[in-house]
Scaffold this active site. Structure first.
Site, PDB file in Angstrom:
ATOM      1  N   PHE A   1      37.272  58.535  30.939  1.00  0.00           N
ATOM      2  CA  PHE A   1      37.973  57.291  31.297  1.00  0.00           C
ATOM      3  C   PHE A   1      39.249  57.547  32.090  1.00  0.00           C
ATOM      4  CE2 PHE A   1      40.661  58.366  27.683  1.00  0.00           C
ATOM      5  CZ  PHE A   1      41.903  57.903  28.091  1.00  0.00           C
TER       6      PHE A   1
ATOM      7  N   LYS B   1      27.217  58.622  35.804  1.00  0.00           N
ATOM      8  CA  LYS B   1      27.371  57.830  34.565  1.00  0.00           C
ATOM      9  C   LYS B   1      28.859  57.845  34.225  1.00  0.00           C
ATOM     10  CE  LYS B   1      27.993  57.942  30.593  1.00  0.00           C
ATOM     11  NZ  LYS B   1      29.151  57.153  30.065  1.00  0.00           N
TER      12      LYS B   1
ATOM     13  N   SER C   1      35.892  65.205  26.621  1.00  0.00           N
ATOM     14  CA  SER C   1      36.493  65.951  25.512  1.00  0.00           C
ATOM     15  C   SER C   1      35.633  67.177  25.172  1.00  0.00           C
ATOM     16  CB  SER C   1      36.674  65.038  24.311  1.00  0.00           C
ATOM     17  OG  SER C   1      35.468  64.381  24.020  1.00  0.00           O
TER      18      SER C   1
ATOM     19  N   CYS D   1      44.350  65.367  31.604  1.00  0.00           N
ATOM     20  CA  CYS D   1      43.995  66.701  31.112  1.00  0.00           C
ATOM     21  C   CYS D   1      44.959  67.748  31.648  1.00  0.00           C
ATOM     22  CB  CYS D   1      42.573  67.041  31.506  1.00  0.00           C
ATOM     23  SG  CYS D   1      42.406  67.262  33.264  1.00  0.00           S
TER      24      CYS D   1
ATOM     25  N   GLU E   1      44.272  68.262  20.666  1.00  0.00           N
ATOM     26  CA  GLU E   1      44.721  67.443  21.790  1.00  0.00           C
ATOM     27  C   GLU E   1      45.061  66.040  21.287  1.00  0.00           C
ATOM     28  OE1 GLU E   1      41.618  66.196  24.584  1.00  0.00           O
ATOM     29  OE2 GLU E   1      42.987  66.627  26.237  1.00  0.00           O
TER      30      GLU E   1
HETATM   31  P1  NAD Z   1      34.838  61.523  26.125  1.00  0.00           P
HETATM   32  O1  NAD Z   1      34.396  62.903  25.800  1.00  0.00           O
HETATM   33  O2  NAD Z   1      34.978  60.540  25.018  1.00  0.00           O
HETATM   34  O3  NAD Z   1      33.826  60.852  27.165  1.00  0.00           O
HETATM   35  C1  NAD Z   1      33.422  61.507  28.341  1.00  0.00           C
HETATM   36  C2  NAD Z   1      32.034  61.017  28.717  1.00  0.00           C
HETATM   37  O4  NAD Z   1      31.120  61.373  27.681  1.00  0.00           O
HETATM   38  C3  NAD Z   1      31.936  59.513  28.894  1.00  0.00           C
HETATM   39  O5  NAD Z   1      31.174  59.229  30.034  1.00  0.00           O
HETATM   40  C4  NAD Z   1      31.248  59.055  27.628  1.00  0.00           C
HETATM   41  O6  NAD Z   1      30.440  57.911  27.813  1.00  0.00           O
HETATM   42  C5  NAD Z   1      30.390  60.240  27.237  1.00  0.00           C
HETATM   43  N1  NAD Z   1      30.202  60.350  25.786  1.00  0.00           N
HETATM   44  C6  NAD Z   1      31.021  59.865  24.820  1.00  0.00           C
HETATM   45  N2  NAD Z   1      30.537  60.178  23.603  1.00  0.00           N
HETATM   46  C7  NAD Z   1      29.401  60.887  23.802  1.00  0.00           C
HETATM   47  C8  NAD Z   1      28.454  61.499  22.913  1.00  0.00           C
HETATM   48  N3  NAD Z   1      28.606  61.477  21.604  1.00  0.00           N
HETATM   49  N4  NAD Z   1      27.406  62.150  23.457  1.00  0.00           N
HETATM   50  C9  NAD Z   1      27.268  62.218  24.795  1.00  0.00           C
HETATM   51  N5  NAD Z   1      28.127  61.650  25.663  1.00  0.00           N
HETATM   52  C10 NAD Z   1      29.190  60.993  25.182  1.00  0.00           C
HETATM   53  O7  NAD Z   1      36.209  61.670  26.939  1.00  0.00           O
HETATM   54  P2  NAD Z   1      37.237  60.543  27.333  1.00  0.00           P
HETATM   55  O8  NAD Z   1      37.969  60.082  26.129  1.00  0.00           O
HETATM   56  O9  NAD Z   1      36.577  59.527  28.203  1.00  0.00           O
HETATM   57  O10 NAD Z   1      38.228  61.370  28.269  1.00  0.00           O
HETATM   58  C11 NAD Z   1      39.324  62.091  27.788  1.00  0.00           C
HETATM   59  C12 NAD Z   1      38.978  63.541  27.571  1.00  0.00           C
HETATM   60  O11 NAD Z   1      38.560  64.134  28.793  1.00  0.00           O
HETATM   61  C13 NAD Z   1      40.183  64.366  27.121  1.00  0.00           C
HETATM   62  O12 NAD Z   1      39.767  65.286  26.169  1.00  0.00           O
HETATM   63  C14 NAD Z   1      40.628  65.065  28.397  1.00  0.00           C
HETATM   64  O13 NAD Z   1      41.349  66.255  28.195  1.00  0.00           O
HETATM   65  C15 NAD Z   1      39.304  65.340  29.030  1.00  0.00           C
HETATM   66  N6  NAD Z   1      39.441  65.579  30.448  1.00  0.00           N
HETATM   67  C16 NAD Z   1      39.240  66.855  30.895  1.00  0.00           C
HETATM   68  C17 NAD Z   1      39.387  67.143  32.232  1.00  0.00           C
HETATM   69  C18 NAD Z   1      39.155  68.532  32.734  1.00  0.00           C
HETATM   70  O14 NAD Z   1      38.931  68.702  33.920  1.00  0.00           O
HETATM   71  N7  NAD Z   1      39.183  69.553  31.894  1.00  0.00           N
HETATM   72  C19 NAD Z   1      39.723  66.131  33.134  1.00  0.00           C
HETATM   73  C20 NAD Z   1      39.920  64.842  32.647  1.00  0.00           C
HETATM   74  C21 NAD Z   1      39.768  64.580  31.302  1.00  0.00           C
END
Ligand code: NAD
Length: 498
Positions: free
Chosen positions: A148, A172, A225, A280, A382
């Site tokens: 997000f 997605k 995450s 991140c 985090e």
């Molecule tokens: P998230 O892991 O909740 O969601 C990411 C994606 O995974 C979304 O599209 C979501 O629909 C999907 N998803 C959610 N639950 C799932 C499940 N159980 N099984 C499969 N898919 C699932 O992450 P978020 O809250 O949207 O974003 C924040 C996180 O992203 C933080 O941890 C941040 O550090 C990380 N992030 C990392 C980077 C990087 O490059 N390392 C960049 C931006 C954000």
């Protein structure tokens, strides 16, 4: 209720069994609902992508680059509309939303040069009458699953390079702010991208699993995450796919005794609290080296943090806006309580922050902890909110060990005037992206983005040449054109050029 749907290259009535609420974080209202697609929908999207991809791969790279040029111009033309839409679902302030889009556009600018970077290698006369050359060919169908917190930049990291290299791409996006990716896909189409080369499927875990299990999707790029990144990596690889999965972070900023503390405070304020800490590459941990540095830094930090203006995302004066959902606000506040329970000193408490006229908005005030210890869970995990934790170190070696031993290894920064210390730090720290007097060291688009340890699974980074490598397969051709007649005896030993 406004409905947000997919962007598909086939007729679809928009009906779906499940929806998810999309909030306005400024006031806590549900402003729309997004359709959650299923496996059947993905199957059709892949079918269409499969039919469209070979013709796109056959378009010469210069023409593919022209689509990128057109797209860049269209995004720039629509920047205000896109930034407002992004901000209304995410909660980041408008100027920051424009930065989110701009960082994505910089990857598109890199993709405008795709003919140059797709050139293969060639060796003339590798053996008697033998030439060797290599070419990069697209994987076929790629998919991206995005978080997000950067609803424009991260979809553009992936889709730009995947498409420019000749793949069809299925995105997605996060179900929490799903509108901007759809608008970007519409603009790509307006820019001349053929139907079926970029589709957006909305959804949650069910859609992610369908992507990971689909036999015709050859590569999956994920950002989110760490636990989910790891899950996506394992399931995708088990199914024979190429997977890059970027995860969470806990970036440290090491402050040496000789650092310019006024500059450090300015940098920390932006890097720890900008976008409400939902980056991140945020800097949520500061490590002053030596007691004197800690005391002086703390003295300067407190008034700077108290002066931060938290406001609605359209407030041009606000430093940051609300966090994305009520659930995320509750999670951040529970980490603040955990820090208190673990014995850290809560110096500035951002809990219970309300904004007049927006009492239901998802706001969290800026928070500062001092005397945080590496053994604390609130340090190890985090938080992803506007919370800065100070961990005091007695020496350079102790400061270097903290980010190096942390489970995450995305970014790190050192603030110093000492070139030798900076050089040592950059060489020895066990983290993927390093800033020297740069608080948010996100590499430019023609370099490459990726962390280490639990911040990234898989071995290829995002964008730059690493991105090109991820979205392409190398084919190497060894050729000989004998000038008629027999070419010699059969060879029963492995041929060498010796
Ligand atoms: P998230 O892991 O909740 O969601 C990411 C994606 O995974 C979304 O599209 C979501 O629909 C999907 N998803 C959610 N639950 C799932 C499940 N159980 N099984 C499969 N898919 C699932 O992450 P978020 O809250 O949207 O974003 C924040 C996180 O992203 C933080 O941890 C941040 O550090 C990380 N992030 C990392 C980077 C990087 O490059 N390392 C960049 C931006 C954000």
């Amino acid at each position: 209720m406004r409905e947000i749907s997919h962007k598909l290259a086939f007729a679809h009535d928009g009906k779906t069994a499940r929806y998810s609420d999309v909030f306005d974080p400024n006031n806590g209202h549900v402003q729309a609902r997004v359709a959650l697609g299923d496996k059947a929908l993905l199957d059709r999207a892949v079918e269409v992508a499969k039919a469209a991809q070979p013709a796109w791969a056959a378009v010469n790279p210069q023409r593919r680059a022209r689509v990128m040029f057109n797209f860049k111009a269209l995004v720039e033309k629509n920047m205000d509309e896109l930034a407002h839409l992004l901000s209304s679902e995410h909660g980041k302030v408008i100027a920051d939303a424009k930065g989110d889009i701009q960082r994505g556009l910089e990857v598109i600018e890199f993709c405008c040069g795709i003919p140059h970077v797709l050139k293969g290698e060639h060796t003339q006369g590798a053996g008697p009458g033998i030439d060797v050359y290599s070419m990069r060919q697209p994987i076929g169908i790629g998919a991206g699953i995005t978080p997000f917190n950067f609803p424009a930049m991260i979809p553009l990291w992936m889709s730009g390079v995947a498409i420019a290299t000749g793949n069809a791409f299925i995105l997605k996006p996060s179900e929490r702010d799903p509108s901007v990716p759809v608008r970007l896909a519409e603009l790509f189409q307006e820019a001349g991208l053929p139907e079926g080369i970029l589709q957006v499927v909305q959804g949650d875990k069910e859609m992610v699993d369908a992507i990971l299990d689909h036999p015709d999707i050859g590569a999956v790029s994920f950002v989110g995450s760490s636990d989910i990144a790891h899950y996506v990596y394992k399931r995708g690889v088990d199914n024979g796919k190429r997977v890059q999965a970027m995860g969470g972070a806990k970036n440290h900023g090491v402050v040496m005794p000789d650092a310019d503390l006024d500059q450090v405070v300015n940098d920390l304020a932006g890097a720890a609290f900008g976008s409400a800490g939902e980056r991140c590459m945020a800097l949520p941990v500061v490590v002053p080296v030596g007691e004197k540095t800690a005391l002086a830094l703390r003295q300067k930090l407190i008034p700077a943090i108290e002066a931060l203006r938290v406001g609605v995302s359209t407030d041009a004066e606000a430093h940051y806006g609300p966090v994305v959902t009520a659930a995320h606000k509750a999670k951040i506040e529970s980490y603040i309580q955990m820090g208190v329970d673990e014995g850290a000193e809560l110096v500035v408490d951002g809990r219970g922050f309300t904004l007049q006229g927006h009492e239901q908005g998802f706001f969290v005030g800026p928070t500062l902890f001092d005397h945080v210890k590496p053994s604390m869970r609130s340090y190890q995990e985090e938080i992803f909110g506007p919370v800065l934790q100070m961990v005091r170190a007695e020496s350079f070696e102790e400061a270097l060990a903290l980010p190096s031993q942390h489970q995450y290894g995305n970014g790190v920064a050192i603030f110093t005037r000492n070139g030798h210390a900076a050089r040592e730090f950059a060489a020895r720290v066990n983290v993927g992206m390093v800033g020297i007097n740069v608080p948010i060291p996100v590499p430019v688009a023609y370099h490459t983005f990726g962390g280490w340890k639990r911040s990234a699974f898989g071995d290829t980074n995002q964008h730059g040449m690493e991105g090109v490598k991820f979205w392409t397969k190398v084919k190497t051709v060894t050729q000989r054109w004998p000038d008629g007649g027999a070419t010699g005896d059969s060879a029963f030993i492995i041929p060498t050029m010796g």
